[in-house]
Design an enzyme around this catalytic site. Structure first.
Site, PDB file in Angstrom:
ATOM      1  CE1 TYR A   1      -3.398  -2.655   0.272  1.00  0.00           C
ATOM      2  CE2 TYR A   1      -3.889  -1.932   2.492  1.00  0.00           C
ATOM      3  CZ  TYR A   1      -4.170  -2.737   1.416  1.00  0.00           C
ATOM      4  OH  TYR A   1      -5.218  -3.610   1.490  1.00  0.00           O
TER       5      TYR A   1
ATOM      6  N   GLY B   1     -17.157  -1.240  -3.785  1.00  0.00           N
ATOM      7  CA  GLY B   1     -17.934  -1.941  -4.791  1.00  0.00           C
ATOM      8  C   GLY B   1     -17.111  -2.206  -6.038  1.00  0.00           C
TER       9      GLY B   1
END
Length: 301
Positions: A69, A221
């Site tokens: 990350y 999503g």
């Protein structure tokens, strides 16, 4: 719904092995920029550190991160280390290994089993810790995870890792891992607008066996690494209106309603969104609302 005085306690707790965590945690992916990885623009460092401080203030004690990350200027692990070290005894930091990005940010070949120790040690170095609370093996399309998971189990025996998890797995991979060492959590992609019978089965197995199920991209999503989706189903919007809540809060609440073993790890680079995300742990959906959301979810498949 009001958010200002709601803390992570509202969602309750679950145990990752012997470690008790708030069911609403914080995903560190979005701390590094306006979108994950090399997408978007790097974040303001002080703003990201303020988010971490605010999360602790709100009672969050479960942070999900990874050495991969990072953006052009920011590393999630470095931000966590700078903001929160020395770490409190009740703070649980989970990380994942397997995927690999080079210094330019390009995705490289996923780790071989003999390379996983290096991945673990890199997380230790960046976080400034002598052991990692939870380490997930992120499956990278391999048919069997036994050799990779076995390598992590050896590091657990050596004291570098406290608990093990698996990610992006099917039921057979979970069973394969459990035959080698205890699995305390599973991290799979799961969302109110993304039906998947395989992940539904993993969720069910985890409930039966007392294993935490930790969905990723539950808020994002289909937008995934690009950030939170704005394409909300009409039922999500209707439930949000009924509760005076945001669609994001409804998505988090639906996630938590999938079982007491389900943990939410929404990520954000916005302090206001952090407060909103934590407050979603207090949102109680009715049986009728859950049925409508579930029905809409199946129709998207």
């Amino acid at each position: 719904m009001t958010s200002e005085t709601i803390t992570a306690d509202a969602a309750g707790t679950w145990k990752l092995g012997d470690l008790s965590v708030s069911r609403v945690g914080l995903g560190a992916m979005r701390l590094t920029g306006s979108a994950a990885f090399h997408h978007g623009t790097p974040s303001d460092r002080e703003r990201s550190i303020a988010i971490l401080h605010k999360a602790i203030e709100l009672g969050v004690n479960h942070i999900d991160t990874a050495a991969f990350y990072f953006s052009a200027l920011r590393s999630a692990n470095e931000l966590i280390n700078s903001a929160l070290a020395p770490y409190s005894d009740d703070l649980v930091i989970a990380t994942k290994v397997g995927p690999y990005r080079d210094h330019a940010g390009e995705w490289g070949t996923s780790a071989r089993p003999d390379e996983l120790r290096g991945h673990v040690e890199e997380n230790l170095r960046q976080l400034g810790r002598d052991h990692l609370d939870v380490v997930y093996l992120r499956r990278m399309r391999q048919d069997s995870i036994a050799e990779h998971f076995g390598a992590l189990a050896e590091l657990r025996e050596a004291g570098l890792i406290r608990h093990l998890g698996v990610s992006a797995v099917e039921p057979r991979h979970l069973a394969e891992a459990q035959a080698i060492a205890p699995v305390v959590s599973v991290q799979n992609r799961y969302a109110v607008d993304r039906p998947d019978p395989v992940d539904d089965e993993v969720l069910r197995i985890c409930a039966e066996q007392g294993i935490a199920f930790v969905p990723f991209y539950a808020v994002a999503g289909e937008a995934g690494a690009e950030g939170a989706t704005t394409a909300h189903d009409e039922e999500v919007l209707a439930v949000a209106r009924a509760h005076g809540a945001s669609p994001t809060q409804v998505r988090i609440a639906w996630t938590l309603h999938q079982g007491p073993h389900v943990l939410a790890i929404p990520g954000t680079g916005n302090p206001d969104h952090l407060v909103e995300n934590v407050a979603a742990g207090a949102l109680r959906l009715t049986a009728d609302e859950l049925s409508r959301l579930d029905a809409a979810r199946q129709q998207t498949g």
